[in-house]
Design an enzyme around this catalytic site. Structure first.
Site, PDB file in Angstrom:
ATOM      1  N   THR A 185      35.930  62.606  29.690  1.00  0.00           N
ATOM      2  CA  THR A 185      36.941  62.533  30.196  1.00  0.00           C
ATOM      3  C   THR A 185      37.898  61.515  29.824  1.00  0.00           C
ATOM      4  O   THR A 185      37.456  60.529  29.325  1.00  0.00           O
ATOM      5  CB  THR A 185      36.686  62.583  31.896  1.00  0.00           C
ATOM      6  OG1 THR A 185      36.101  61.240  32.204  1.00  0.00           O
ATOM      7  CG2 THR A 185      35.812  63.722  32.080  1.00  0.00           C
ATOM      8  N   GLU A 330      35.773  68.971  32.175  1.00  0.00           N
ATOM      9  CA  GLU A 330      34.630  69.498  32.622  1.00  0.00           C
ATOM     10  C   GLU A 330      34.341  71.112  32.696  1.00  0.00           C
ATOM     11  O   GLU A 330      33.326  71.542  32.708  1.00  0.00           O
ATOM     12  CB  GLU A 330      34.425  68.942  34.099  1.00  0.00           C
ATOM     13  CG  GLU A 330      34.103  67.494  34.281  1.00  0.00           C
ATOM     14  CD  GLU A 330      35.574  66.812  34.390  1.00  0.00           C
ATOM     15  OE1 GLU A 330      36.422  67.208  33.732  1.00  0.00           O
ATOM     16  OE2 GLU A 330      35.418  65.543  34.969  1.00  0.00           O
ATOM     17  N   TRP A 440      50.348  65.852  55.112  1.00  0.00           N
ATOM     18  CA  TRP A 440      50.287  65.786  53.398  1.00  0.00           C
ATOM     19  C   TRP A 440      51.537  66.222  52.908  1.00  0.00           C
ATOM     20  O   TRP A 440      52.207  67.224  53.122  1.00  0.00           O
ATOM     21  CB  TRP A 440      49.154  66.637  53.091  1.00  0.00           C
ATOM     22  CG  TRP A 440      47.630  66.031  53.336  1.00  0.00           C
ATOM     23  CD1 TRP A 440      47.739  65.050  54.397  1.00  0.00           C
ATOM     24  CD2 TRP A 440      46.481  66.719  53.026  1.00  0.00           C
ATOM     25  NE1 TRP A 440      46.228  64.952  54.351  1.00  0.00           N
ATOM     26  CE2 TRP A 440      45.534  65.818  53.695  1.00  0.00           C
ATOM     27  CE3 TRP A 440      46.317  67.631  52.160  1.00  0.00           C
ATOM     28  CZ2 TRP A 440      44.397  66.133  53.369  1.00  0.00           C
ATOM     29  CZ3 TRP A 440      44.877  67.936  52.119  1.00  0.00           C
ATOM     30  CH2 TRP A 440      44.028  67.116  52.586  1.00  0.00           C
TER      31      TRP A 440
HETATM   32  P1  ADP Z   1      41.449  63.625  33.298  1.00  0.00           P
HETATM   33  O1  ADP Z   1      40.672  64.227  34.429  1.00  0.00           O
HETATM   34  O2  ADP Z   1      40.874  62.220  32.616  1.00  0.00           O
HETATM   35  O3  ADP Z   1      42.897  63.465  33.484  1.00  0.00           O
HETATM   36  P2  ADP Z   1      41.450  66.255  32.220  1.00  0.00           P
HETATM   37  O4  ADP Z   1      42.160  66.617  31.214  1.00  0.00           O
HETATM   38  O5  ADP Z   1      40.071  66.878  32.155  1.00  0.00           O
HETATM   39  O6  ADP Z   1      41.392  64.789  32.127  1.00  0.00           O
HETATM   40  O7  ADP Z   1      42.346  66.449  33.589  1.00  0.00           O
HETATM   41  C1  ADP Z   1      41.903  67.598  34.421  1.00  0.00           C
HETATM   42  C2  ADP Z   1      42.898  67.461  35.337  1.00  0.00           C
HETATM   43  O8  ADP Z   1      44.187  67.798  35.207  1.00  0.00           O
HETATM   44  C3  ADP Z   1      42.596  68.494  36.618  1.00  0.00           C
HETATM   45  O9  ADP Z   1      41.523  68.169  37.312  1.00  0.00           O
HETATM   46  C4  ADP Z   1      43.893  68.613  37.361  1.00  0.00           C
HETATM   47  O10 ADP Z   1      44.183  67.450  38.169  1.00  0.00           O
HETATM   48  C5  ADP Z   1      44.950  68.362  36.076  1.00  0.00           C
HETATM   49  N1  ADP Z   1      45.412  69.632  35.836  1.00  0.00           N
HETATM   50  C6  ADP Z   1      45.083  70.361  34.533  1.00  0.00           C
HETATM   51  N2  ADP Z   1      45.905  71.405  34.582  1.00  0.00           N
HETATM   52  C7  ADP Z   1      46.811  71.483  35.642  1.00  0.00           C
HETATM   53  C8  ADP Z   1      47.837  72.261  36.089  1.00  0.00           C
HETATM   54  N3  ADP Z   1      48.161  73.415  35.474  1.00  0.00           N
HETATM   55  N4  ADP Z   1      48.412  71.877  37.405  1.00  0.00           N
HETATM   56  C9  ADP Z   1      48.127  70.879  37.829  1.00  0.00           C
HETATM   57  N5  ADP Z   1      47.304  69.894  37.444  1.00  0.00           N
HETATM   58  C10 ADP Z   1      46.510  70.262  36.462  1.00  0.00           C
END
Ligand code: ADP
Length: 540
Positions: A185, A330, A440
């Site tokens: 990650t 993940e 929130w």
């Molecule tokens: P990291 O967790 O290290 O940033 P990732 O690329 O795996 O790397 O990130 C996944 C996260 O990105 C998700 O858990 C979410 O918070 C965010 N994310 C991914 N796609 C979207 C989306 N379309 N809208 C909002 N958040 C998103």
């Protein structure tokens, strides 16, 4: 009763064989500083075999990890296919990790070989002495620069290494559950943790990428894969392309708006995928340049929430459809995709498209509240998103992270709601939610709103301490050059679209939103800047 069906294992070798023969004429096009270069999938297939022989020669005989420290390009595609097909494990290294994190992930995965682009040697070389398991560095690129090597490590030229190797390889039959590739990650909210994808999970995920109601990648498409191969497997596009016979345009290191626009104009891809920040940059560039982007029809955008204003701008000004998707390292990474129901039209369809979308049948999703109770899918109740399915991680490699899982479900750390017909709307990452007076406030909602103002280029919202309300939103905003728009004007612009108590009163004008290694808003850094007193905050 057991079924009477065959148990043919799903494997990357099979994808490689299929793509390089049935779709032998599909192309991988790589952008260079001198136009583009191309290779057919038949040629890629032959070079994968030669790479596999060469790696055998370097002692990769089992499931050793082979790291890649590379941009998106033809050679990286060959590594994607050849390494898992030979039974080894591809480990994509994020070239933008902090150096200490890079050392950590290389040693943690115990990489035996690292394949590296010559242009990236200056980033990798200073840390070689700290890699405890790496024995070979294989350099892709015209010239192999001089490297100061530690004892026990050898450097090779990719092309020389494969030059005399045979064009075919006896790909081994593997258990489909074994690891094919791993990716850590990006550490947006913690230390990088390794996810090891299986041959089976990659296969099933690729099918989802190609489904009409998935990303809809299809035969004959030319897909511009901007999302890095070192980040969440380039959203599965390299494997899906081989599965379906779509050609790939790889931008290599040319990720700035001007070369991206130029390669779109010259190579004419019709499909693309990248995080919102890339598209914001391109949109801004196109305002003052008339590059021809008319070939582009569909862009998949995810990784962080896509502002509706961005979707409308691309569709209305350039005829490019923006498809919003959600996922994480993940989840392979494709989770939900915002294709509207067939019956939805006009404004109704747009409302569906703004969401993070629907999950495919293979991925189950549920929402859980702070007490661990399941929250109803009624489009209003909010909880933490948990998912499970055949391409969702069930553990991290070599670390105990029990708190990330809940009875076989992955806890995503994302907070949102799901409608009865299955559409997910994320309100925030749990760490980014602003808790104001017991209520929130979604930082994403505020960002989307303020980014809809024509003078706003980018805006990120964080929670800052407040004596009365515990926390209140602070908007860090990047205004168009020369704009004299005031926080008051922006606040007025937002009024009416959200409850009055949610309107932000803390504003800071900045020159650029800090980004993470994968181009997402880096709110950790923004919070640190705030705490250090580096933001000039105006309270209205
Ligand atoms: P990291 O967790 O290290 O940033 P990732 O690329 O795996 O790397 O990130 C996944 C996260 O990105 C998700 O858990 C979410 O918070 C965010 N994310 C991914 N796609 C979207 C989306 N379309 N809208 C909002 N958040 C998103």
């Amino acid at each position: 009763m057991l079924s009477t069906m065959q148990e043919a294992p799903l494997s990357i070798a099979q994808l490689l064989r299929y793509g390089s023969t049935v779709h032998s004429e599909a192309q991988v096009v790589t952008w260079t500083d001198d136009g583009s270069r191309s290779a057919s999938y038949a040629e890629v297939g032959r070079r994968c075999a030669r790479l596999a022989h060469a790696l055998r020669g370097l002692g990769v005989t089992g499931d050793q990890r082979v790291g890649t420290f590379m941009w998106n390009n033809q050679e990286h595609l060959e590594a994607y296919l050849g390494i898992p097909a030979m039974g080894a494990v591809l480990h994509t290294l994020n070239i933008r990790l902090f150096p200490d994190q890079l050392v950590h992930v290389v040693n943690h995965a115990a990489d035996h070989v690292i394949l590296v682009d010559a242009t990236l040697i200056p980033l990798l070389a200073p840390r070689l002495a700290e890699f405890t398991t790496v024995r070979h560095i294989v350099v892709s690129g015209a010239q192999t620069p001089e490297i100061d090597l530690p004892d026990g490590m050898t450097v090779h030229s990719w092309e020389q290494l494969i030059a005399d190797e045979p064009d075919d390889f006896d790909w081994p039959e593997l258990d489909e559950r074994t690891a094919a590739a791993m990716c850590y990650t990006s550490g947006t909210t913690g230390d990088p943790k390794g996810v090891a994808y299986s041959h089976r999970s990659i296969w099933l995920h690729s099918m989802s990428v190609c489904m009409t109601d998935g990303m809809g990648l299809k035969q004959g498409d030319l897909a511009l894969a901007i999302v890095p191969q070192f980040h969440a497997m380039s959203w599965g596009m390299p494997y899906a392309a081989f599965m379906i016979g779509a050609s790939l345009l790889m931008p290599d290191r040319f990720l700035q708006p001007a070369p991206l626009a130029q390669m779109i104009a010259e190579v004419r891809p019709n499909f693309a995928a990248a995080v919102p920040a890339i598209w914001q940059g391109l949109l801004h560039h196109l305002e003052d340049h008339d590059d021809d982007v008319s070939s582009m029809k569909l862009v998949v955008v995810g990784g962080s929430a896509v502002p509706p204003s961005l979707m409308h701008a691309f569709e209305e000004q350039y005829g490019i459809k923006v498809l919003h998707a959600w996922g994480m390292t993940e989840t392979s990474p494709l989770g939900s995709v915002a294709n509207p129901p067939a019956a939805a039209e006009g404004e109704d369809a747009w409302r569906y498209r703004y969401t993070q979308g629907r999950f495919p049948a293979a991925v189950e999703a549920r929402l859980v509240d702070d007490d661990g109770a399941i929250v109803p899918k009624d489009g209003e109740s909010v909880g933490e998103l948990e998912v499970r399915g055949p391409w969702i991680a069930g553990a991290y490699y070599g670390v105990d992270a029990a708190d990330k899982f809940d009875d076989g479900w992955l806890r995503t750390g994302d907070v949102g709601k799901i409608t009865a017909d299955g559409y997910l709307t994320l309100t925030d990452r749990s760490k980014d939610i602003i808790k104001s007076g017991g209520e929130w406030i979604s930082s994403v909602d505020l960002e989307n709103l303020v980014m809809g103002h024509p003078d706003v280029l980018e805006a990120a919202v964080i929670g800052v301490p407040d004596e009365k309300w515990d926390e209140r939103p602070l908007v860090a905003v990047v205004l168009r050059e020369g704009s004299d728009t005031t926080p008051r004007t922006l606040q007025d612009f937002m009024a009416g679209s959200i409850a009055k108590w949610q309107l932000p009163e803390n504003w800071a004008r900045i020159t650029e939103v800090p980004k993470t290694s994968v181009g997402k808003f880096d709110k950790k850094r923004l919070r640190a800047d705030f705490q250090a007193g580096d933001l000039e905050v105006e309270r209205i």
